[in-house]
Every structure is written in structure tokens, then in C-alpha cells.
Scaffold this active site. Sequence first.
Site, PDB file in Angstrom:
ATOM      1  N   ASN A 211       0.849  -1.194   0.000  1.00 56.72           N
ATOM      2  CA  ASN A 211       0.000   0.000   0.000  1.00 56.72           C
ATOM      3  C   ASN A 211       0.882   1.240   0.000  1.00 56.72           C
ATOM      4  OD1 ASN A 211       0.527   0.786   2.871  1.00 56.72           O
ATOM      5  ND2 ASN A 211      -0.354  -1.244   3.210  1.00 56.72           N
ATOM      6  N   ASP A 280      -4.974  -5.958   4.757  1.00 57.26           N
ATOM      7  CA  ASP A 280      -6.211  -6.595   5.226  1.00 57.26           C
ATOM      8  C   ASP A 280      -6.409  -7.938   4.541  1.00 57.26           C
ATOM      9  OD1 ASP A 280      -7.019  -4.548   6.964  1.00 57.26           O
ATOM     10  OD2 ASP A 280      -7.701  -3.344   5.262  1.00 57.26           O
ATOM     11  N   LYS A 290       8.967 -17.315 -10.128  1.00 56.04           N
ATOM     12  CA  LYS A 290       8.234 -16.193 -10.714  1.00 56.04           C
ATOM     13  C   LYS A 290       7.132 -16.735 -11.623  1.00 56.04           C
ATOM     14  CE  LYS A 290       8.748 -12.342 -13.850  1.00 56.04           C
ATOM     15  NZ  LYS A 290       9.298 -12.055 -15.144  1.00 56.04           N
ATOM     16  N   PHE A 326      -4.676   3.190  14.846  1.00 55.01           N
ATOM     17  CA  PHE A 326      -4.921   4.203  13.820  1.00 55.01           C
ATOM     18  C   PHE A 326      -6.053   3.719  12.934  1.00 55.01           C
ATOM     19  CE2 PHE A 326      -1.826   7.689  13.392  1.00 55.01           C
ATOM     20  CZ  PHE A 326      -1.030   7.408  14.496  1.00 55.01           C
ATOM     21  N   LYS A 340     -14.080   0.867  15.596  1.00 54.58           N
ATOM     22  CA  LYS A 340     -12.808   0.134  15.652  1.00 54.58           C
ATOM     23  C   LYS A 340     -12.219   0.156  17.071  1.00 54.58           C
ATOM     24  CE  LYS A 340      -8.313  -0.265  13.365  1.00 54.58           C
ATOM     25  NZ  LYS A 340      -7.405   0.190  12.324  1.00 54.58           N
ATOM     26  N   LYS A 344     -11.547  -3.508  18.514  1.00 55.03           N
ATOM     27  CA  LYS A 344     -10.144  -3.958  18.622  1.00 55.03           C
ATOM     28  C   LYS A 344      -9.586  -3.795  20.028  1.00 55.03           C
ATOM     29  CE  LYS A 344      -9.956  -4.811  14.194  1.00 55.03           C
ATOM     30  NZ  LYS A 344      -9.116  -4.353  13.122  1.00 55.03           N
TER      31      LYS A 344
END
Length: 405
Positions: A211, A280, A290, A326, A340, A344
Site C-alpha cells: 500500500n 487486510d 516467478k 490508527f 474500531k 479492537k
Amino acid sequence: MVLAPLKRILLVGSGGIALVKLPALIRMLRRQGYELRLVLTENAARFITPLTFETLLDHPVYIDPFARRDNLLHIGLRKWAEMAVLVPGTANMIAKLAHGIADDLASAVLLGAGGTAIPRIVCPAMNDAMWEAPATRRNIEQLIRDGWRMAGPVTGELACGDDAPGRMAEPEEIFRVIESLSAGDKRAPYKIVITAGATEEDIDAVRCITNHSSGRMGAALAEAARERFMDVVCIHGALRVPPPQGVRLIEARSARAMLQAVQSEIADANALVMAAAVADFVPDVKAAGKIKKSGSGMDLHLVPAPDILLETRALRARAGFHTTGFALESDALAEYAQEKLAAKYLDAIVANPCSEPGAGFGSETNRAVYLTKDGAREDWPTMPKREMADRILDRVLLALSETKK
Ligand SMILES: Cc1cc2nc3c(=O)[nH]c(=O)nc-3n(C[C@H](O)[C@H](O)[C@H](O)COP(=O)(O)O)c2cc1C
């Protein structure tokens, strides 16, 4: 077992302007009943005359290893000392210590202090360009690996007039670290684990899913925690910014590796801040070698990644442990973050927007809503990530000190 406080302290001053702060530290330590000896480098003695220190210490200052009064001064002083403090630590002296160079009394006695493993504190003080030089970074990391504790440096006004990192910690802060080590607490008052950067999930030997996290927020948090004299472990995935300096770094590329590192590091920690952007979803299998280009498309099957916060819940569920999470959201920041926070089992959450200029991934600044499990809500305007890191740590430390009472 109650350990006797360490009272015989060897101070070593090297040649920087911050030497002007040493008299204040000497006064504080003497008032508290510490016995002190001072070694200066020859360059340090050019900044402030030894006479000043001899008057404050009521004892001679040592500079020359070949002074006739004691031919084995470097050994005698080291055997006498129960703790050694390099204050200020020049880039030059830090480099010598990292490489075991002992070409004057100051470096010889500190090298020996490493050999006998008495507690050692380094208080770096230098211009920001010297502090950020790759060689200084390597040397500081080496000192930390060798068991040195760091006091500072902090960001503030430097001798050259710039406001930048590299300023020596104030005498009061150095005194606090000495007191904590003297009391037999060889660790920083609190250990904090901070995750940073982006995870990378391998598809095959050469490709991965990742990301856009830069790791800037996590790195800022790690440096801010270090400046508060915490024992900092930064577990990081891919970083697009330089890794935080002066902290213990553990590389963990994938969500699974990060989970394992967090599990093992939080066992004896006081706080966790999860600033890393963890995948996620991860590929269900990693292809060997490969995957060949075939001219047609390919299907990738993704499964849920391990949830680090959920899987560490039991480890974190103890009195006095504080967790900050976060949340990166494109809309309804506070609402999703509130969910959250509860789901969590967090103590606090920093919710930042991902679709706003000046906030979220890669940006130098951030905007956030800060929520706690006790129902507090703060709306933080756009500010540099380092400033936000300071706000977060102030709140972590406040919570930790309140649970200690
Ligand atoms: C006015 C002046 C200020 C200095 N300030 C620093 C400083 O704050 N930090 C530093 O690492 N070096 C500083 N230096 C450079 C060191 O004095 C130089 O690297 C010297 O070789 C250090 O010797 P020592 O480590 O044996 O004391 C300064 C030099 C001068 C002339």
C-alpha cells in the site's frame, strides 16, 4: 531484590558548545549526593576551562592520560565508576566509541566502561546535519546495540541558531535518566512498541501486494518516544522515509511477520502504537519462483490477513498496558473509528482521512480525530506529523503515569 543506588558517576565531556550545560547537571547531581569524577577531552577543555569544573566538583578534572600523577588513570577511573555519562557527546566521540578507538583518556575510559558493562548514557549534541549524517546514524545504532542508553537529543535551537534536531537534552532530563538508572532500573521507565510503514504480501518470488503508506507517522512517533527517554522498539515494514534514529529497529515485511514481532515485543512493554498500514487481505498461497507471463489474465485469491490487534488482545489485556490504534478512513471518520476502538479493544484511536490533501498516507502533515475508550474526543487540525506524534505520546505517557499511581 532492592538494589543499592549507583552513586559514583564518571562524567565525560567532549568538545561542543553544549558543555555549557554541564555545570547545571553537576550541581543537580551533587545536591542529590552523587560522587562525581570528570574527564574532559582536550577539545572540551578549550570550550570551558577545567578550573570552572574543578571549583564546582571540588576535585581535579582529568584530561591527559599520560599525566604523571597516575599512570593507569584510565583503568583506575573505570574501576571506580558505577555509571558513565558522556555529556555532551560530540559526533567525533560517538564515532570513536562505536569503533572502539581509545586515543585519549576520555575514549579509553569509556571503552573500558563498555567492557565492564556498567550503565552508560550518551547525550548527543551537534548540528542537525552532523546528527543526520549516515555515519552518525550508524554509530548511534551501534552504541545502542552495545548497551548505551540515549538521553536526547531533542529538536530545538542549536548553537548555529537553527531550530532542528541535534540539541542536547536539558540537564533536568539527563538528571532524570541518571536517577532512573541509579535506582537499579536499567531500562527506560517505559518500553513502547511502535509499528510503521507498509506491509508487503508476496504473490510470487518477485511480486507483492502493498500500500502507499510512507512510514512517516510511525517514524515520527518512534523519534518522539525516544526524545521522551522511552525504550523504543520500531517494528517496520516498507518505509519510504529514513528509518527512525536511535531506536531499536525490527524489520517485519508481512502482516504475519509483523504479528510475530509485535507478540514477542509487547510481552514486556508498557504501550503499543499501531501506526503501520497492515494488509487486510493476503494471497492464499505464494507461488514458487516467478509466475510466467502468459498473455492472458490470472486470478489471485486473497484471504484475510492476520489481525494484529485482535490476535494480541490477550497479551495487551493487562492493567497498565496502553494501546493506540490508527484508522484511515475516506468518510465518517469518527463513526468508523469509534467502532474500531471498541472492536479492537483499544485505549485510544487516531482517525485520519485518506482522501484529503495534507493528511494520511505519504503526506508531511496529518489531520485527525482522537478518541479514547473513556469517551474523550479531540479534533486535531492539520499539523506536521511530528507534532501529532508529540500529542499522541503526551497522551500515552499521561495514561501510563495515571495507571502507575
Ligand atoms: C565552536 C565549535 C563548536 C562545536 N560544536 C560541536 C558540537 O556541538 N557537536 C559536535 O559534535 N562537534 C562540535 N564541534 C566540533 C568538535 O569540537 C570537533 O569535532 C572536535 O574534534 C571534537 O573533539 P572531541 O570529541 O575529542 O571533544 C564544534 C567545534 C567548534 C569549533
